[in-house]
Design a protein around this motif. Sequence first.
Motif, PDB file in Angstrom:
ATOM      1  N   CYS A  43      75.283 -44.289 -58.458  1.00 40.95           N
ATOM      2  CA  CYS A  43      75.295 -43.355 -59.590  1.00 40.95           C
ATOM      3  C   CYS A  43      74.027 -42.514 -59.547  1.00 40.95           C
ATOM      4  O   CYS A  43      72.920 -43.059 -59.493  1.00 40.95           O
ATOM      5  CB  CYS A  43      75.346 -44.118 -60.908  1.00 40.95           C
ATOM      6  N   ILE A  44      74.192 -41.218 -59.570  1.00 36.28           N
ATOM      7  CA  ILE A  44      73.077 -40.279 -59.602  1.00 36.28           C
ATOM      8  C   ILE A  44      73.120 -39.598 -60.963  1.00 36.28           C
ATOM      9  O   ILE A  44      73.987 -38.753 -61.208  1.00 36.28           O
ATOM     10  CB  ILE A  44      73.185 -39.224 -58.467  1.00 36.28           C
ATOM     11  N   ALA A  45      72.222 -39.993 -61.876  1.00 38.30           N
ATOM     12  CA  ALA A  45      72.211 -39.433 -63.233  1.00 38.30           C
ATOM     13  C   ALA A  45      73.632 -39.357 -63.767  1.00 38.30           C
ATOM     14  O   ALA A  45      74.124 -38.299 -64.150  1.00 38.30           O
ATOM     15  CB  ALA A  45      71.547 -38.059 -63.235  1.00 38.30           C
ATOM     16  N   ALA A  46      74.302 -40.506 -63.786  1.00 35.85           N
ATOM     17  CA  ALA A  46      75.734 -40.542 -64.055  1.00 35.85           C
ATOM     18  C   ALA A  46      76.075 -41.440 -65.241  1.00 35.85           C
ATOM     19  O   ALA A  46      75.290 -42.292 -65.649  1.00 35.85           O
ATOM     20  CB  ALA A  46      76.466 -41.049 -62.811  1.00 35.85           C
ATOM     21  N   PHE A  47      77.276 -41.240 -65.739  1.00 35.79           N
ATOM     22  CA  PHE A  47      77.811 -42.117 -66.774  1.00 35.79           C
ATOM     23  C   PHE A  47      78.414 -43.346 -66.114  1.00 35.79           C
ATOM     24  O   PHE A  47      79.371 -43.232 -65.346  1.00 35.79           O
ATOM     25  CB  PHE A  47      78.893 -41.391 -67.588  1.00 35.79           C
ATOM     26  N   ALA A  48      77.859 -44.499 -66.393  1.00 33.75           N
ATOM     27  CA  ALA A  48      78.401 -45.772 -65.906  1.00 33.75           C
ATOM     28  C   ALA A  48      79.101 -46.427 -67.093  1.00 33.75           C
ATOM     29  O   ALA A  48      78.530 -47.244 -67.814  1.00 33.75           O
ATOM     30  CB  ALA A  48      77.291 -46.651 -65.352  1.00 33.75           C
ATOM     31  N   ALA A  49      80.334 -46.018 -67.304  1.00 32.96           N
ATOM     32  CA  ALA A  49      81.084 -46.422 -68.490  1.00 32.96           C
ATOM     33  C   ALA A  49      81.585 -47.855 -68.390  1.00 32.96           C
ATOM     34  O   ALA A  49      81.842 -48.367 -67.300  1.00 32.96           O
ATOM     35  CB  ALA A  49      82.263 -45.474 -68.689  1.00 32.96           C
ATOM     36  N   ASP A  50      81.742 -48.469 -69.543  1.00 29.32           N
ATOM     37  CA  ASP A  50      82.318 -49.804 -69.638  1.00 29.32           C
ATOM     38  C   ASP A  50      83.789 -49.662 -70.040  1.00 29.32           C
ATOM     39  O   ASP A  50      84.266 -48.547 -70.315  1.00 29.32           O
ATOM     40  CB  ASP A  50      81.553 -50.632 -70.679  1.00 29.32           C
ATOM     41  N   LYS A  51      84.487 -50.762 -70.099  1.00 27.84           N
ATOM     42  CA  LYS A  51      85.907 -50.755 -70.458  1.00 27.84           C
ATOM     43  C   LYS A  51      86.116 -50.037 -71.792  1.00 27.84           C
ATOM     44  O   LYS A  51      85.439 -50.324 -72.772  1.00 27.84           O
ATOM     45  CB  LYS A  51      86.438 -52.187 -70.545  1.00 27.84           C
ATOM     46  N   VAL A 132      67.914 -42.906 -61.973  1.00 20.16           N
ATOM     47  CA  VAL A 132      67.616 -42.389 -63.307  1.00 20.16           C
ATOM     48  C   VAL A 132      66.753 -41.143 -63.148  1.00 20.16           C
ATOM     49  O   VAL A 132      65.735 -41.180 -62.451  1.00 20.16           O
ATOM     50  CB  VAL A 132      66.864 -43.440 -64.160  1.00 20.16           C
ATOM     51  N   THR A 133      67.156 -40.066 -63.803  1.00 22.37           N
ATOM     52  CA  THR A 133      66.370 -38.834 -63.771  1.00 22.37           C
ATOM     53  C   THR A 133      65.589 -38.742 -65.076  1.00 22.37           C
ATOM     54  O   THR A 133      66.165 -38.615 -66.152  1.00 22.37           O
ATOM     55  CB  THR A 133      67.287 -37.619 -63.577  1.00 22.37           C
ATOM     56  N   THR A 134      64.265 -38.826 -64.952  1.00 25.08           N
ATOM     57  CA  THR A 134      63.409 -38.978 -66.129  1.00 25.08           C
ATOM     58  C   THR A 134      63.219 -37.707 -66.952  1.00 25.08           C
ATOM     59  O   THR A 134      62.717 -37.779 -68.074  1.00 25.08           O
ATOM     60  CB  THR A 134      62.029 -39.528 -65.722  1.00 25.08           C
ATOM     61  N   GLU A 135      63.625 -36.559 -66.408  1.00 22.36           N
ATOM     62  CA  GLU A 135      63.489 -35.298 -67.141  1.00 22.36           C
ATOM     63  C   GLU A 135      64.860 -34.709 -67.496  1.00 22.36           C
ATOM     64  O   GLU A 135      64.979 -33.515 -67.771  1.00 22.36           O
ATOM     65  CB  GLU A 135      62.694 -34.285 -66.297  1.00 22.36           C
ATOM     66  N   ASP A 136      65.880 -35.553 -67.499  1.00 26.74           N
ATOM     67  CA  ASP A 136      67.264 -35.115 -67.697  1.00 26.74           C
ATOM     68  C   ASP A 136      67.499 -34.672 -69.140  1.00 26.74           C
ATOM     69  O   ASP A 136      67.129 -35.371 -70.075  1.00 26.74           O
ATOM     70  CB  ASP A 136      68.208 -36.272 -67.348  1.00 26.74           C
ATOM     71  N   ALA A 158      63.379 -41.111 -60.721  1.00 28.68           N
ATOM     72  CA  ALA A 158      62.781 -39.921 -60.117  1.00 28.68           C
ATOM     73  C   ALA A 158      62.504 -38.912 -61.223  1.00 28.68           C
ATOM     74  O   ALA A 158      63.322 -38.738 -62.137  1.00 28.68           O
ATOM     75  CB  ALA A 158      63.719 -39.298 -59.088  1.00 28.68           C
ATOM     76  N   LYS A 159      61.355 -38.278 -61.135  1.00 31.01           N
ATOM     77  CA  LYS A 159      61.036 -37.219 -62.082  1.00 31.01           C
ATOM     78  C   LYS A 159      61.857 -36.012 -61.671  1.00 31.01           C
ATOM     79  O   LYS A 159      61.559 -35.346 -60.684  1.00 31.01           O
ATOM     80  CB  LYS A 159      59.540 -36.897 -62.060  1.00 31.01           C
ATOM     81  N   GLY A 160      62.913 -35.775 -62.414  1.00 30.67           N
ATOM     82  CA  GLY A 160      63.796 -34.676 -62.068  1.00 30.67           C
ATOM     83  C   GLY A 160      64.788 -34.401 -63.164  1.00 30.67           C
ATOM     84  O   GLY A 160      65.002 -35.219 -64.067  1.00 30.67           O
ATOM     85  N   SER A 161      65.416 -33.244 -63.077  1.00 28.71           N
ATOM     86  CA  SER A 161      66.446 -32.822 -64.025  1.00 28.71           C
ATOM     87  C   SER A 161      67.792 -33.423 -63.624  1.00 28.71           C
ATOM     88  O   SER A 161      67.890 -34.200 -62.666  1.00 28.71           O
ATOM     89  CB  SER A 161      66.540 -31.298 -64.025  1.00 28.71           C
ATOM     90  N   HIS A 162      68.822 -33.003 -64.333  1.00 29.05           N
ATOM     91  CA  HIS A 162      70.175 -33.455 -64.015  1.00 29.05           C
ATOM     92  C   HIS A 162      70.600 -32.976 -62.621  1.00 29.05           C
ATOM     93  O   HIS A 162      71.430 -33.597 -61.975  1.00 29.05           O
ATOM     94  CB  HIS A 162      71.137 -32.944 -65.085  1.00 29.05           C
ATOM     95  N   ALA A 163      69.996 -31.906 -62.156  1.00 26.43           N
ATOM     96  CA  ALA A 163      70.280 -31.366 -60.821  1.00 26.43           C
ATOM     97  C   ALA A 163      69.320 -31.960 -59.793  1.00 26.43           C
ATOM     98  O   ALA A 163      68.863 -31.267 -58.879  1.00 26.43           O
ATOM     99  CB  ALA A 163      70.197 -29.850 -60.831  1.00 26.43           C
TER     100      ALA A 163
END
Length: 188
Positions: A43-51, A132-136, A158-163
Amino acid sequence: MADGCWVLSIALNIYEPTRLGHSYGGVVITEAGNDPKVAGLVCIAAFAADKGESVSVLIKNPPPGAPVPPILPPQDGFLLLDPTKFPASFAADVRPDAAAFMADSQVPWGLDALNGAVTDPAWKTKPSWYLVTTEDKMIPPDAQRAMSRRAGSTVVEAKGSHAVYVSQPRAVADLIVKAANGVAVATR
């Protein structure tokens, strides 16, 4: 940019059958990862959804002060991010000309991408890795941390945006290699 995730997913398949998801693509791989040929999830800055969760459920009640994604009202069953807010919310650490191009060339995504609920999260039975992107400003970092924690993911920040795949490609590539090596060891 969805094509970028597809390319990365292909790259992962060179090593082992691992699936990669960015943003709402995390929900897709959370369900699709149940395929018996899939050995792990990235997962890259992603939604890891549950049931029972969907993107719309996960973004419904943001904590006070959390950024709200600038999703425009649906048109013909498809969604876009407000192009005037896109650079600041999605790609704040990307060169302004590249962020503007990304805003202007975004591909609409269907309402099903927002509302499709997970029935059986693959991360409950398969290893996962999470960047995890810390500036998302699209998925708050604390929400990313909470989802990755409950999924039992190996986490890198990582210090980065959603991109982040544009602004910090080395961080993304390093996590992909780590996941590929982890899956290779686990499947031996």
